[in-house]
Write an enzyme that holds these catalytic residues in place. Structure first.
Site, mmCIF file in Angstrom:
data_model
loop_
_atom_site.group_PDB
_atom_site.id
_atom_site.type_symbol
_atom_site.label_atom_id
_atom_site.label_comp_id
_atom_site.label_asym_id
_atom_site.label_seq_id
_atom_site.Cartn_x
_atom_site.Cartn_y
_atom_site.Cartn_z
ATOM 1 N N LYS A 110 0.835 -1.209 0.000
ATOM 2 C CA LYS A 110 0.000 0.000 0.000
ATOM 3 C C LYS A 110 0.874 1.266 0.000
ATOM 4 C CE LYS A 110 -4.262 -1.882 0.655
ATOM 5 N NZ LYS A 110 -4.909 -2.333 -0.532
ATOM 6 N N LYS A 192 -3.288 -10.058 -7.088
ATOM 7 C CA LYS A 192 -4.572 -10.429 -6.488
ATOM 8 C C LYS A 192 -5.666 -9.451 -6.929
ATOM 9 C CE LYS A 192 -5.304 -8.310 -2.069
ATOM 10 N NZ LYS A 192 -6.672 -8.210 -1.601
ATOM 11 N N LYS A 195 -10.160 -4.345 -4.662
ATOM 12 C CA LYS A 195 -11.174 -3.306 -4.859
ATOM 13 C C LYS A 195 -10.595 -2.022 -5.415
ATOM 14 C CE LYS A 195 -13.210 -4.144 -0.478
ATOM 15 N NZ LYS A 195 -12.226 -3.884 0.535
#
Ligand code: AQP
Length: 325
Positions: A110, A192, A195
């Protein structure tokens, strides 16, 4: 067993969230005491629009209900409605080594993804997650593969707390589905499904049939044209076969046989139909719940009050053990 799990209300829950986490929850609620949270305090650690957050919370709740979580059996609530999550997180931060947090994969990913938004909350995210889990004296946490490392850290923190201050917390275990713990992106099957990625890369649970059709037909596939499960050589087709298998309950070998001699196009068309049909009740339920905000909010209020009763009891014990009461 006491079970806890949660999802960030960051919009557009996808089929990976469903197959990796929520599908397991449904089976578990029959014979366990389940607490399912909408983790809004986690959602604000990455860029977000405050105007969208309440809408996303209600939408995530709608997914829980549409998927089959029964509010009479399981506790469903919003994390920030139970202040003890933040309090316990702070206390646990004082016994969590910085080094442990720095090596967390999600933090590293992130931080790369949001270079202008590397905040202390993102760094301490796994401690808040440990607090979520430990507050309910949870024994098992059904999650997808990407969250396994965080549950492992929660175990370490529980052990450390018990050793230092005396026994309070069970050491939680993660429960991963045998298949589907990591559904991959449609546009890049080495990553992966996420969202916050390009909408074309994930199938949202509320996508229209047209969108599902388009996304699956343009999903990245591999060279060759045989429909064969082989994660190393054919990551794209293998990911699609996994989705097909999980939604139909058929083995991948059985599906391979059906599509022997046919190309990727035929297989994708059939998969699109499977996904569209499977998600039809989700779309229907979402439409129904969109007009029933009061009912959904009432479920969340009742859930928060049940969660609070457990959380307050744990916190009294924690404060006493730590010398704060
Ligand atoms: N691709 C996936 N395959 C299987 N399971 C998955 N999960 C997430 N992606 C997959 C599981 O879904 C649960 C909720 O995840 P989350 O929303 O709290 O955060 P996340 O893991 O970071 O999910 P996303 O979709 O990647 O969200 P963003 O983009 O907001 O960060 C967890 O149990 C997770 O393992």
């Amino acid at each position: 067993m006491r079970i806890f799990s949660g999802i960030r209300p960051t919009g557009g829950l996808h089929i990976g969230n469903y197959l990796g986490a929520i599908k397991q929850w449904i089976a578990m609620q029959e014979s366990n005491e389940c607490v399912f949270c909408i983790v809004d305090l986690h959602a604000i650690t990455t860029p977000y629009d405050p105007k969208e957050l309440q809408k996303n919370i209600l939408e995530t709740t709608a997914v829980y209900l549409a998927a089959g979580i029964n509010p009479d059996k399981s506790v469903i609530f919003v994390q920030s409605a139970v202040k003890e999550h933040a309090e316990l997180a702070w206390l646990l931060e004082t016994i969590t080594p910085m080094g442990e947090l720095g090596r967390m994969t999600q933090y590293k990913e992130k931080s790369k993804q949001h270079k202008d938004y590397i905040n202390a909350g993102l760094f301490a995210y796994p401690v808040l997650m440990a607090a979520d889990i430990l507050l309910y004296k949870t024994q098992a946490v059904p999650v997808g593969k990407d969250q396994e490392q965080h549950v492992e850290l929660a175990r370490t923190i529980a052990k450390k707390f018990n050793q230092k201050f005396g026994q309070v917390f069970p050491e939680p275990e993660s429960i991963l589905p045998k298949v589907g713990a990591k559904i991959m992106s449609l546009t890049d099957p080495k990553k992966k499904m996420s969202k916050s990625d390009d909408p074309k890369s994930c199938i949202s649970l509320f996508d229209s049939p047209e969108d599902i059709q388009k996304k699956i037909m343009s999903a990245e596939t591999d060279s060759g044209k045989e429909v064969i499960y082989n994660v190393t050589k054919k990551p794209g087709i293998s990911n699609l076969l996994t989705i097909y298998s999980l939604l139909t309950g058929r083995t991948t070998q059985d599906i391979e046989k059906e599509f022997k001699g046919k190309g990727y196009g035929d297989f994708k068309k059939a998969l699109a139909k499977v996904v569209i049909d499977y998600l039809e009740p989700f779309r229907r339920k979402q439409k129904e719940l969109q007009t029933r905000d009061v009912y959904v909010k009432d479920i969340l209020d009742k859930g928060a009050s049940r969660a609070k009763t457990i959380a307050e009891t744990t916190m009294q014990e924690v404060r006493q053990k730590m010398g704060l009461a």
